[in-house]
Motif scaffolding. Structure first.
Motif, mmCIF file in Angstrom:
data_model
loop_
_atom_site.group_PDB
_atom_site.id
_atom_site.type_symbol
_atom_site.label_atom_id
_atom_site.label_comp_id
_atom_site.label_asym_id
_atom_site.label_seq_id
_atom_site.Cartn_x
_atom_site.Cartn_y
_atom_site.Cartn_z
ATOM 1 N N GLN A 6 1.036 3.565 -2.946
ATOM 2 C CA GLN A 6 0.019 4.569 -3.232
ATOM 3 C C GLN A 6 0.256 5.779 -2.356
ATOM 4 N N THR A 7 1.231 6.574 -2.727
ATOM 5 C CA THR A 7 1.566 7.707 -1.874
ATOM 6 C C THR A 7 0.590 8.848 -2.032
ATOM 7 N N GLY A 8 -0.105 8.892 -3.138
ATOM 8 C CA GLY A 8 -1.016 10.004 -3.374
ATOM 9 C C GLY A 8 -0.318 11.196 -3.973
ATOM 10 N N PHE A 9 0.999 11.135 -4.058
ATOM 11 C CA PHE A 9 1.721 12.279 -4.609
ATOM 12 C C PHE A 9 1.850 12.122 -6.113
ATOM 13 N N VAL A 10 1.565 13.205 -6.807
ATOM 14 C CA VAL A 10 1.635 13.153 -8.269
ATOM 15 C C VAL A 10 3.058 12.840 -8.712
ATOM 16 N N ARG A 11 3.994 13.383 -8.001
ATOM 17 C CA ARG A 11 5.378 13.235 -8.441
ATOM 18 C C ARG A 11 5.821 11.783 -8.402
ATOM 19 N N SER A 12 5.329 11.027 -7.393
ATOM 20 C CA SER A 12 5.686 9.612 -7.348
ATOM 21 C C SER A 12 5.121 8.891 -8.560
ATOM 22 N N LEU A 65 7.632 7.454 -15.673
ATOM 23 C CA LEU A 65 8.922 7.625 -16.347
ATOM 24 C C LEU A 65 9.714 6.335 -16.338
ATOM 25 N N ALA A 66 9.707 5.692 -15.195
ATOM 26 C CA ALA A 66 10.437 4.433 -15.118
ATOM 27 C C ALA A 66 9.887 3.444 -16.136
ATOM 28 N N VAL A 82 10.989 4.493 -19.614
ATOM 29 C CA VAL A 82 12.392 4.159 -19.869
ATOM 30 C C VAL A 82 12.525 2.674 -20.166
ATOM 31 N N VAL A 113 -1.746 17.714 -2.659
ATOM 32 C CA VAL A 113 -2.847 17.007 -3.334
ATOM 33 C C VAL A 113 -2.594 15.507 -3.195
ATOM 34 N N ASP A 114 -2.973 14.946 -2.038
ATOM 35 C CA ASP A 114 -2.694 13.521 -1.803
ATOM 36 C C ASP A 114 -3.941 12.780 -1.338
ATOM 37 N N ARG A 117 0.827 -1.201 0.000
ATOM 38 C CA ARG A 117 0.000 0.000 0.000
ATOM 39 C C ARG A 117 0.857 1.244 0.000
ATOM 40 N N GLN A 145 13.213 10.408 -3.823
ATOM 41 C CA GLN A 145 12.683 10.969 -5.066
ATOM 42 C C GLN A 145 13.810 11.572 -5.884
ATOM 43 N N ASP A 201 2.526 18.275 -3.341
ATOM 44 C CA ASP A 201 2.358 17.198 -2.368
ATOM 45 C C ASP A 201 1.134 17.410 -1.480
ATOM 46 N N LEU A 259 9.969 15.945 -11.839
ATOM 47 C CA LEU A 259 10.039 15.023 -10.707
ATOM 48 C C LEU A 259 10.511 15.711 -9.430
ATOM 49 N N LEU A 282 -5.584 10.653 -2.791
ATOM 50 C CA LEU A 282 -5.575 9.240 -3.172
ATOM 51 C C LEU A 282 -4.635 8.424 -2.301
ATOM 52 N N ARG A 283 -4.088 9.034 -1.284
ATOM 53 C CA ARG A 283 -3.150 8.313 -0.453
ATOM 54 C C ARG A 283 -3.887 7.218 0.336
ATOM 55 N N SER A 284 -3.294 6.055 0.403
ATOM 56 C CA SER A 284 -3.977 4.964 1.103
ATOM 57 C C SER A 284 -3.469 4.821 2.527
ATOM 58 N N VAL A 301 4.461 10.218 -11.422
ATOM 59 C CA VAL A 301 5.227 10.612 -12.609
ATOM 60 C C VAL A 301 6.516 9.799 -12.674
ATOM 61 N N LEU A 302 7.133 9.614 -11.519
ATOM 62 C CA LEU A 302 8.360 8.830 -11.484
ATOM 63 C C LEU A 302 8.097 7.418 -11.980
ATOM 64 N N LEU A 336 17.119 8.256 -13.194
ATOM 65 C CA LEU A 336 16.240 8.026 -14.340
ATOM 66 C C LEU A 336 16.481 9.052 -15.431
#
Lengths: 656, 255, 101
Positions: free
Chosen positions: A627-633, A639-640, A643, C96-97, A624, B107, C94, C24, C99-101, A635-636, B114
């Motif tokens: 599911q960080t809820g962070f957009v940046r994660s 991207l991964a 790649v 906006v989370d 679980r 991160q 950050d 990122l 959806l965090r579980s 996106v990472l 990456l």
């Protein structure tokens, strides 16, 4: 032994089986078990609404069965000798290839005498129960169970195949459980009921395996097809016959309380006294004897093993007689006495004199039921106290009970000319006459003396002497009085039967029972007395009188207090530690095994199931975190992935 | 007459295009790095404008004059202005709050790795085949591209395509072969404009707040995050502490 | 010295990678958006370069379309950012989370 067999061989039973004419008592005999069963059903469903009327319903049902049984008996008597064996088929039960079992009744002389015993004694005990169970909150249910028991026993007696007999066999076991545990609120009583059922079941396994063997050897379970063919299919001394007979005997030891499966009967005294009288004196415990008598053609093939049966019978009789001498509970004394007398019956049928065994079965039914009912009457008067050392002098207060109890005591002690004398003598005569069984005769005689002793002890401590009862813990003192008519009437009737019962078979060769039972049993006992008959009889009677006198004198003068619980007396009081032995050797390992399996179930299987749930939970709680809820994660992650895909294309291009 | 810069450069010892590439390329990279690195959003936006200009220069060098103009007008002129407007709207100095949440673990290292891997992959697979001297000036004659020298002398470039002028060439394609995507993108623009109008609207309830008995505000309730704030008046929510009743003077209505 | 077309492609790849890293690493939503524009521009550069390599204008037309779509996207995206700012009172991505579980 075989020479003896050839010499005394009679007509093989069931060779000639007839169908009764329609409308005759035998044709309607199927109602004999059905009416009490229907009555039981009605009482179970509507008992609460009927209340006191339940007794009337039950007694009517039993009355019908009793009258119908008498009519069957009369009908059979009216038939010519040799034409008294009938089979009445009611319907098909199992039709599975070679196994064909029908719901059918075998009405022959042996069944008829058992019918009379079960129904009439049962009727008397039902009448007795009106008074005894008066005021009990589950009054209707008691009568329902009693009727159910009667129906079960009648199915057992009337069954025409091993399987139908077994149906009745199991059902009486069930009813015994229900009735012994009737007051199930008491934990000990419920445990006693469980013990009765479980120990019975152990014997039933033997019976079942015997049935398998019978089917394997004969291809059928029907008595009419097995018993006449026993000699031709198996032959004398065959191993299969030995196995079948011994396994049947294992079942009989369970049901009829012989060594090693007798331990349930003394504890079964936890049930109401009418139950003890009916089930554990007159009917259920005699089922084993009946079974052996019924299968006499099989036993006739292996008389040596019948001798073993007789030995077990006499040893059981001796051990339990000794135990009875030291008991304080008035019903337990009678219980051990029952086991002891059952031992006598097994001596009879084991040695091949089935008539003697059945004769003793009948007389014992009379006087043991009488004794139990008298004990119930005493308990009723003494506020359910059972310690004989807390009674005494009740003769003055309850004369009818006392007199009838005295009759019973004299009968069981074998005092001539009461019924017990005749039947006991016949059994012992069979022992005396059979070569190799003389030690059995000797031990049996000793047991007769002991029987007289402990029964007179029983009578003396309860009814004679001076009152010894004291106030119990809450200060109440019993005020004994005579029981109501509903209870004393059956006592009187049974007393009369105990006196005249001997008439059934006064002379072993020419008596009524001997001739009556001839089409049903195959006798193989010996005929060579080693002692002059009169001598033997006198010796046994003398021993009985000695026992009687010793008891009277001892308890009248010297032994005014209970014996200390040490030494031989102590061992006898604790029933020679047999229960403790079974507990340690059988129960504790079983309990440990059960605990082990329960732990395995809890830890292993539940652990597996719950563990998989917990593992899933743990996996989920780890996964679980993606599911960080962070957009940046996210996106990472995209991207991964991109790649990776690019690398794949690149690799494809390069030629990986 | 069409100038083919590359062809002109073939025999020159020093090449204007090369010079331009080095300088403008450095500025381009530098400004892109600044966009990523600078803390202040306005500074980053301005650096992005610089980057867009450099890209426009590159377009011009590569004989895509129409695109160069469009780049300057649309990107640097419209889009970046929009960006700057929003930065002003949102609050230039809102970067102080960025320290509130802890950073996502790993991160930055993961991004760096990456990014490098991506660059390597792109460099090898996309740029790799075109790093020879011969790709400096593409030739439309495949046979002539056998050797570097032959390719360079016979280079054609976009001369044929730009014969009537770059804009005309692009227009011919746009209204010819690609008229259908053209129309669809114009619809897209209309939709985007509508969407921006809808999204930009303030969320007013249909009933007037004063008269609605269901909307009863606790006069003491003053939590700054529950209250939508806007513009420089974002910190003014605390001034309403003494407002009684349902009606609230919303500073954002004047925007 | 001639400039092989691959150099332009290399530059575009570098710009693209810088843009990706910027998305990122930065937490300010607007700066993230600007980095996305950077990535779009690098792609445009690549397209134009290929148009030059292939000798026709199709790459430039596609690049034109990319610019149009980017403009539309910026419009809608910035409107969304403004709405988000109204909701959260912060430009931190950050925040906006939900959806965090």
């Amino acid at each position: 032994m075989s020479a003896v067999l050839a010499a005394s061989e009679g007509v093989v039973p069931l060779t000639q089986v007839l169908t009764a004419p329609g409308g005759s008592p035998v044709d309607l005999a199927w109602l004999i078990p059905v009416v009490p069963a229907v009555s039981a059903g009605l009482l179970l469903l509507f008992g609460k609404r009927l209340g006191r009327l339940a007794a009337a319903v039950a007694i009517t049902a039993m009355g019908y069965s009793a009258v119908a049984s008498t009519l069957v008996f009369a009908f059979l008597g009216s038939q010519p000798e040799g034409g008294r064996t009938f089979v009445r088929t009611v319907g098909t039960w199992i039709s599975a290839g070679p196994l064909q079992v029908d719901w059918s009744l075998l009405v022959d002389p042996l069944a008829s005498v058992m019918l009379l015993l079960v129904t009439w004694v049962g009727l008397l005990i039902h009448i007795y129960s009106i008074g005894y169970m008066h005021g009990d909150e589950r009054y209707p249910r008691f009568f329902a169970y009693m009727n159910l028991f009667a129906a079960s026993m009648l199915i057992l007696v009337l069954g025409s195949s091993f399987l139908t007999l077994f149906v009745g066999w199991e059902l009486v076991g069930l009813c015994s459980y229900l009735l012994v545990g009737f007051w199930f609120e008491n934990r000990d009583y419920a445990t006693a009921a469980k013990k009765a059922f479980i120990v019975n079941r152990i014997g039933d396994v033997g019976f079942m395996i015997a049935m398998f063997l019978v089917f394997f050897a004969f291809g059928s379970l029907d008595f009419a097809q097995v018993l006449p063919e026993a000699a031709t299919v198996l032959g004398a001394g065959s191993v299969t016959a030995v196995a079948i007979c011994l396994l049947l005997f294992v079942g009989a030891t369970g049901k009829s309380a012989q060594i090693p499966l007798y331990v349930w009967l003394p504890d079964a005294m936890a049930g109401p006294t009418p139950v003890s009288a009916l089930i554990h004196a007159a009917t259920m415990v005699t089922a084993g004897v009946y079974l052996l008598a019924r299968t006499s053609p099989l036993w006739a093939l292996v008389p040596e093993w019948g001798l073993l049966v007789a030995w077990i019978g006499v040893i059981t009789a001796l051990v339990t007689a000794l135990i009875a001498c030291a008991q304080r509970d008035l019903k337990k004394i009678l219980a051990y006495s029952t086991i002891s007398q059952l031992g006598y019956m097994f001596i009879g049928v084991g040695l091949g004199d089935q008539v003697a065994g059945i004769f003793h079965l009948l007389t014992h039914g009379f006087f043991k039921a009488l004794l139990f009912l008298a004990a119930g009457s005493v308990m009723h008067a003494m506020a359910n106290r059972t310690d004989v050392w807390g009674m005494g002098g009740l003769l003055r207060v309850m004369p009818i009970t006392a007199i009838t109890a005295l009759v019973g005591v004299l009968a069981i002690a074998g005092v001539p000319p009461l019924s017990g004398f005749w039947s006991k003598e016949e059994v012992l005569a069979a022992a005396a006459d059979t070569p190799g069984a003389q030690p059995i005769w000797l031990l049996g005689a000793i047991v007769a003396g002991l029987t007289a002793f402990y029964m007179v002890r029983w009578f003396y401590l309860i009814f004679l002497g001076s009152p010894r009862w004291q106030a119990d813990a809450d200060g109440s003192v019993p005020h004994p009085h005579e029981s109501p008519l509903s209870m004393t009437l059956p006592l009187v009737v049974l007393a009369v039967l105990s006196v005249i019962g001997g008439l059934l078979n006064i002379n072993p060769e020419t008596g009524f029972l001997h001739g009556w039972l001839e089409p049903s049993v195959l006798r193989y006992a010996g005929e060579t007395p080693f002692l002059a008959e009169a001598m033997a009889i006198v010796l046994v009677v003398a021993l009985s009188v000695v026992g009687l006198a010793v008891a009277l004198l001892a308890y009248g003068r010297r032994w005014t207090r209970p014996a200390p619980s040490i030494g031989a007396a102590g061992a006898a009081q604790r029933a020679f530690y047999v229960d403790r032995f079974y507990e340690t050797v059988v129960m504790v390992p079983g309990w440990l095994l059960a605990k082990g399996l329960a732990t395995f179930d809890r830890l292993g299987i539940d652990g597996l199931v719950n563990g998989s749930g917990r593992a899933t939970q743990r996996l989920a709680s780890v996964t679980r975190q993606l599911q960080t809820g962070f957009v940046r994660s996210y996106v990472l992650a995209v991207l991964a992935g991109a790649v990776l895909v690019g690398a794949m294309f690149f690799g494809a291009g390069v030629g990986w | 007459m069409v100038v083919v810069l590359a062809q002109a450069a073939v025999n020159e010892p020093s090449n204007a295009e090369f010079f331009v590439f080095i300088v403008i390329g450095a500025i381009s990279l530098g400004s892109a790095l600044c966009v990523v690195v600078l803390r202040n959003a306005v500074h980053g936006a301005l650096m992005l404008v610089v980057n867009f200009f450099t890209i426009a220069v590159f377009y011009a060098v590569m004989e895509a004059q129409f695109l160069a103009t469009v780049q300057v007008i649309v990107y640097a002129g419209a889009i970046m202005v929009l960006f700057l407007f929003v930065i002003m709207l949102v609050g230039v100095d809102s970067e102080q709050d960025l320290r509130a949440n802890p950073a996502i673990p790993a991160q930055r290292p993961a991004a760096a790795v990456l990014g490098l891997v991506l660059f390597a992959a792109l460099a090898i697979s996309v740029a790799g085949p075109y790093l020879q001297r011969s790709s400096a000036c593409p030739s439309t004659e495949a046979a002539a591209a056998a050797t570097d020298a032959a390719a360079l002398t016979s280079c054609v470039g976009l001369a044929a395509a730009n014969e009537q002028g770059n804009t005309q060439g692009v227009g011919a394609l746009l209204f010819g072969e690609y008229v259908w995507p053209f129309e669809v993108t114009s619809v897209l623009l209309v939709i985007a404009a509508l969407g921006a109008m809808v999204l930009g609207r303030k969320d007013e309830p249909l009933i007037d707040r004063v008269d609605d008995p269901l909307v009863l505000r606790d006069p003491q309730e003053q939590t700054s995050e529950a209250e939508p704030v806007s513009g420089p008046a974002g910190g003014a929510a605390d001034d309403h502490a003494d407002t009684v009743g349902a009606y609230r003077a919303d500073a954002s209505e004047e925007v | 010295m001639v400039v092989p077309a691959g150099y332009y492609l290399l530059l575009a790849a570098a710009l693209f990678s810088i843009g990706v890293v910027g998305v990122l690493v930065r937490r300010n939503i607007i700066v993230m958006f600007m980095c996305i524009e950077l990535m779009l521009n690098s792609v445009n550069l690549t397209l134009v370069t290929f148009s030059r390599i292939n000798g026709n204008l199709e790459g430039q037309v596609l690049s034109f379309f990319v610019m149009v779509v980017a403009a539309a996207e910026v419009t809608v995206g910035l409107a969304l950012i403004v709405n988000l700012f109204r909701l959260k009172a912060s430009t931190d991505a950050d925040e906006v989370d939900s959806l965090r579980s």
